[in-house]
Design an enzyme around this catalytic site. Structure first.
Site, short mmCIF file in Angstrom:
data_model
loop_
_atom_site.label_atom_id
_atom_site.label_comp_id
_atom_site.label_asym_id
_atom_site.label_seq_id
_atom_site.Cartn_x
_atom_site.Cartn_y
_atom_site.Cartn_z
N TYR A 293 31.00 42.19 43.68
CA TYR A 293 32.20 41.42 44.01
C TYR A 293 33.33 42.29 44.55
O TYR A 293 34.13 41.83 45.34
CB TYR A 293 32.64 40.56 42.82
CG TYR A 293 31.92 39.24 42.86
CD1 TYR A 293 32.34 38.24 43.73
CD2 TYR A 293 30.77 39.01 42.11
CE1 TYR A 293 31.66 37.04 43.83
CE2 TYR A 293 30.07 37.82 42.22
CZ TYR A 293 30.53 36.83 43.07
OH TYR A 293 29.85 35.65 43.20
N HIS B 70 31.89 35.85 36.24
CA HIS B 70 30.64 36.38 36.76
C HIS B 70 30.01 37.42 35.83
O HIS B 70 29.03 38.07 36.20
CB HIS B 70 30.86 36.99 38.15
CG HIS B 70 31.12 35.96 39.21
ND1 HIS B 70 30.22 34.98 39.51
CD2 HIS B 70 32.20 35.74 40.02
CE1 HIS B 70 30.72 34.21 40.47
NE2 HIS B 70 31.91 34.63 40.79
#
Lengths: 650, 650
Positions: free
Chosen positions: B171, B329
């Site tokens: 990410y 996440h």
């Protein structure tokens, strides 16, 4: 010239000579021909092929007494053991016996022993081998009507006239070494035999045949018993390329293979190859679409290789197998095929269930699952009927028959095709498969069109497996997945090794399954009928020692039919990589496939793309004349064409 | 300078401007922040980041009327929609909001709109976001005690002081693009902010941190939700390397990464990189063993990377994760690790259950199995207790705690070690893991020594999974394999997705499992106790749409224990290739592993090789002082050492 090596070899050989006269059989007793030094005579023969060369190297360094000792106590009894002592090993037509013949012949040449040399070349006069004797792989020891044995008989019977080796390329790679090493010794010592010219230069042909039986990465097609990954780079193939280059016309094309091998032999042949490459002589061996016949008369089926290239010159390669049984290492897979592209396998052949030389897996020998799974029909990409393998999985039945070529078409590189028939794998069943590989600007990659017809005398279950290599993305049929328990798909003939993961029942006459592998999207588009079942299964059931790979398979099942036609289009339509995360063309572009006409005489199928493109493929199933004119009416349309197959683009 | 492109951009933007005022929300309504053009605001923000640049490029080409039209009907309402219209999207600390802030800020700079720019930099003043609001991944919208928002708050809160991004490298790779694109716009237009110096140059640090979180092939560690295969080659990383090179000191080390990327940006930064490479300035970015802290104060655990090299300079890389939860996440995998060598994964982290952008797999979004499997503890290489995941798999619990570093040792490149503790993943359970990576001439490759201690308040089942990457060769325990039926290993927390293939019950206090992968042999050697169970399982159960990979896992289970210690030695001991067919060192050389002493305070384990080598590893489990002297007696032997860990070679 450094004596220390000669001394080392001498002392080692004398130590063997001291031991050999009292050496019993190897205690394993697991082979049809148990060795003395190793568990099988084959390995003893390997030893003698290499040791003959060592003995030759130090022959003149040794005293006469030493030579006498070695020959009397080691080499002669060793050669006798491999021949007279094991006729079932020596007098076969088989890669094992090629090693045996070469071992005996090579030591004979060093010892100048004409009796042994004669035995190596022509076999034992009498062997008293029972007609139904089998080897460890259940192969017959004696070929039907085999009256010859020895090295020359191997050359006569192991190859088809175009150099195809009936056991397949993996074993030819293994056998080519004694073929060429003994061959070279005969060139030097028995020039009157003119061994390299023997049978229209069969040794040279066999090396070229071997090099052609490779995928786009130079890996041998793993047909029959074969460990995957064996390639042009093998030491035996280096020996083959260097020797054939040097002794058979210095073909510059072979130099390109030597360059890929990146190694040469440390002898005059390797030196010649290295020098030729250095002086810029290397040309490129062009691997074309090829048809090889099988059987020593070339009349026992064959192997077809279709090669096509996309606009980036990346290769798609399809190999269809309609060979003879291939003896004990043969698989029961009439009319199977495998598909490759530049990344590797697309539709895979399982290869053998064996981890060669890896001790943890059954001592590195063939595993039980080789027989129960890898050889069985369902482990291949061809039709299995009533969950029984071709020829009931019996070598003696398989060796009696081979399929027939219908036609092979490679005159137009954009439209390649092969068609073959088998009427013996199942009693009362006729199978015919026609495979085309088509290059066209409307498709990113060459397209496979597969038409597999089956006609049976009574209703049967017919399974069409496709061993797609990769991860399932989607099926157009709704799947009923066995999410909370798995059972084997069947009980015998390899089915017991497949976990039954899911089934689907297509509600339309057209089915698509898309998978992803090696950065690419593939789809198989198929015609279906009411009642057809789509099965997803995976290897690994009834495998107590984790010997099998857990590969997925897609099976198209027709439960009870007399006549069946399986039409499958395989399309490599898109790409994806995890760095860009952008899928390019993830969906098939083929939008429908239809059977326009089908009879014993003719088959016409069509395929369409969403952009309006429509193709019709017309096949004459019986008449393979290139000049015959065909005409028939289907759905009110008249189709006319010439020759056994045509592709009509609209 | 070619006007046709300006015309194209203008006409496209005017078409959007015509449409936008009436555009409703996207009909999917599947996101916590549904977009208008796309299914989520995130994608709308992506759009605006890119379109702001396009608008900037043609700004002076447009007439005043055209600009007015675009700003009034498209850009201002678009920016308002992303911010005022979606405070839960705009006012977070999250990669999504970084895109939102950058989008609003970049269009603000082009339009010279100080209100919007202020909003982009400092967030919405009021957002009325409920404290327990969650996003699609079940992450909290608001961090605990979060009082700031906007781009500067992202810089303050998204990173640890050394540049680690709490969601992980996959990410960060995604977020670094808006960070740097907006950052660069601020450099050009708001030089007084001195954004590249902000928070001790956090943007520069984050790029270096990103480059370090890679395996020996430059692939990002797939920790937390992450698709495998993402690497240095990503377009966002090209942007990062070129910009940081150009704007932050022209570090020649970065040029080596640019060379691997083999691409540069088409702007002044890419030009500078290309010219510097051409003039031979490239140095090599040395990836050393590193410790990253997590949490914006650096006090929420961290990530340790150990890198060791064999004599051929091939790297073995071990990454241990003891970070904070990582928001929505994050995975429930405290104290997990993964192992890599130059061929790729050895002990794998599953990554996310997602096929990014591949429509056939749930539209390319996160799949249900991401939550039910990929995030769960048993999908990782760390202990699962009573078949329940860490923090019961609840983000809100996971976000409250993080593990603690005990020590990190990288002063001796031949003896690297990391130790960390977690006391919160399970109530009443303390876990401590110490991992060492040792290079020594007696082993072909660096050796992993893994000491995992668990202390519980009551007896529990403890499972230690090892996601070995490859094919099982052998176990020293006799396996009872489920050959004719498979059932899931459990019911919840990821266990429902594992097929239970086999179990074994070691009858000795030492167990070995050998596997083969990528041409190499590996063995895990473990201590075992009476009652321990070895489980072989495989992913794919309860997976109706074939979303999961069918990877194997080895689980060491202790059924009912209060205190447990799992000692595992991982050895990469040999090689094999299918061309030579010669296995080199296929068996482990480690011949025994013993626990010499174990208490809350100290652990001493030994390992031996058959050649007589014996090592003892002594760990101080509580005292991490580098200078503390330790002394204890075990089995009549006195052990003395200094510091938290020592390796005694005998």
């Amino acid at each position: 010239g450094d004596e220390k090596y000669a001394i080392y070899v001498r002392d080692m050989l004398l130590a063997y000579a001291k031991m050999y006269p009292e050496l019993p059989l190897h205690p394993t007793k697991r082979s049809y021909a148990t060795g003395k030094i190793f568990w099988q005579c084959l390995n003893d023969a390997n030893w003698l092929v290499y040791v003959s060369q060592a003995y030759d190297c130090i022959y003149h360094f040794l005293s006469e007494q030493e030579r006498e000792k070695l020959e009397k106590d080691l080499f002669k009894p060793f050669a006798d053991f491999l021949s007279i002592g094991n006729p079932q090993f020596f007098n076969r037509i088989h890669n094992h016996s090629t090693w045996a013949n070469a071992a005996v012949g090579m030591i004979a040449i060093v010892m100048e022993d004409s009796v042994l040399l004669n035995r190596a070349l022509y076999g034992l006069q009498k062997d008293n081998i029972p007609e139904d004797l089998r080897d460890d792989d259940n192969g017959f020891i004696k070929l039907k009507d085999q009256n010859e044995a020895g090295f020359l008989a191997q050359l006569d019977h192991s190859f088809s006239p175009d150099g195809y080796f009936t056991e397949g390329p993996y074993y030819l790679r293994y056998a080519i070494f004694p073929f060429l090493k003994f061959g070279k010794a005969l060139v030097n010592n028995q020039p009157e035999l003119d061994i390299l010219a023997y049978r229209d230069s069969i040794l040279k042909k066999s090396v070229y045949a071997l090099l052609h039986q490779t995928d786009p990465n130079g890996l041998f097609f793993p047909i029959n018993d074969a460990q995957k990954g064996m390639s042009w780079r093998a030491r035996e193939v280096i020996t083959a390329v260097d020797n054939i280059y040097y002794h058979c016309g210095q073909d510059a094309d072979l130099l390109s293979i030597a360059q890929l091998q990146n190694r040469v032999l440390l002898d005059e042949t390797g030196m010649a190859v290295a020098k030729a490459i250095q002086s810029g002589k290397a040309a490129s061996l062009k691997l074309n679409s090829m048809l090889f016949t099988d059987g020593n008369n070339g009349d026992e089926g064959g192997l077809a290789i279709l090669r096509s290239f996309n606009e980036n010159e990346n290769e798609t390669c399809l190999v269809m197998k309609f060979t003879a049984q291939g003896m004990g290492h043969g698989h029961f897979d009439k009319l199977t095929y495998a598909l490759y592209d530049e990344t590797g396998e697309v539709i895979q052949d399982y290869g053998s269930a064996r981890w060669v030389n890896i001790d943890q897996k059954g001592g590195g020998r063939y595993l039980p699952e080789n027989k129960t799974f890898a050889k069985q029909t369902v482990a291949h990409n061809t039709v299995t009927i009533n969950e029984v393998s071709h020829f009931e999985g019996k070598v003696e039945k398989g060796e009696k028959h081979s399929p027939d070529l219908h036609f092979f078409k490679a005159d137009n590189k954009d439209f390649l095709a092969i068609s073959a028939r088998d009427n013996h794998a199942y009693p009362g069943v006729e199978m015919q498969r026609t495979l085309a590989l088509v290059k066209d600007e409307h498709f990113r990659n060459p397209l496979v069109i597969d038409v597999f017809r089956v006609s049976a005398d009574t209703e049967k279950q017919m399974d069409f497996p496709l061993w797609f290599h990769g991860h399932l993305l989607s099926t157009s049929a709704t799947l009923k997945t066995n999410v909370s328990a798995l059972k084997p798909l069947g009980e015998k003939y390899g089915y017991q090794h497949l976990w039954h993961e899911a089934s689907g029942f297509p509600d339309q006459p057209f089915h698509q399954m898309t998978w992803f592998a090696n950065g690419k999207f593939f789809t198989v588009s198929s015609t279906t009928e009411k009642g057809d079942e789509i099965i997803l299964a995976r290897g690994g059931a009834n495998d107590p020692n984790f010997n099998l790979r857990h590969d997925p398979v897609y099976i198209h099942r027709k439960s009870s039919v007399k006549d069946a036609i399986f039409i499958n289009i395989i399309e490599s339509h898109g790409t994806y990589n995890p760095v860009s995360e952008i899928p390019l063309s993830p969906f098939a572009t083929v939008s429908s496939v239809d059977i326009l006409y089908d009879s014993g005489k003719y088959t016409i199928v069509s395929l369409s793309k969403e952009n309006g493109l429509k193709w019709e493929l017309a096949i004459a199933n019986l008449n393979n004349s290139e000049t015959a004119n065909h005409s028939l009416e289907a759905n009110g349309v008249i189709y006319k064409w010439k020759g056994p197959i045509t592709l009509i683009k609209k």
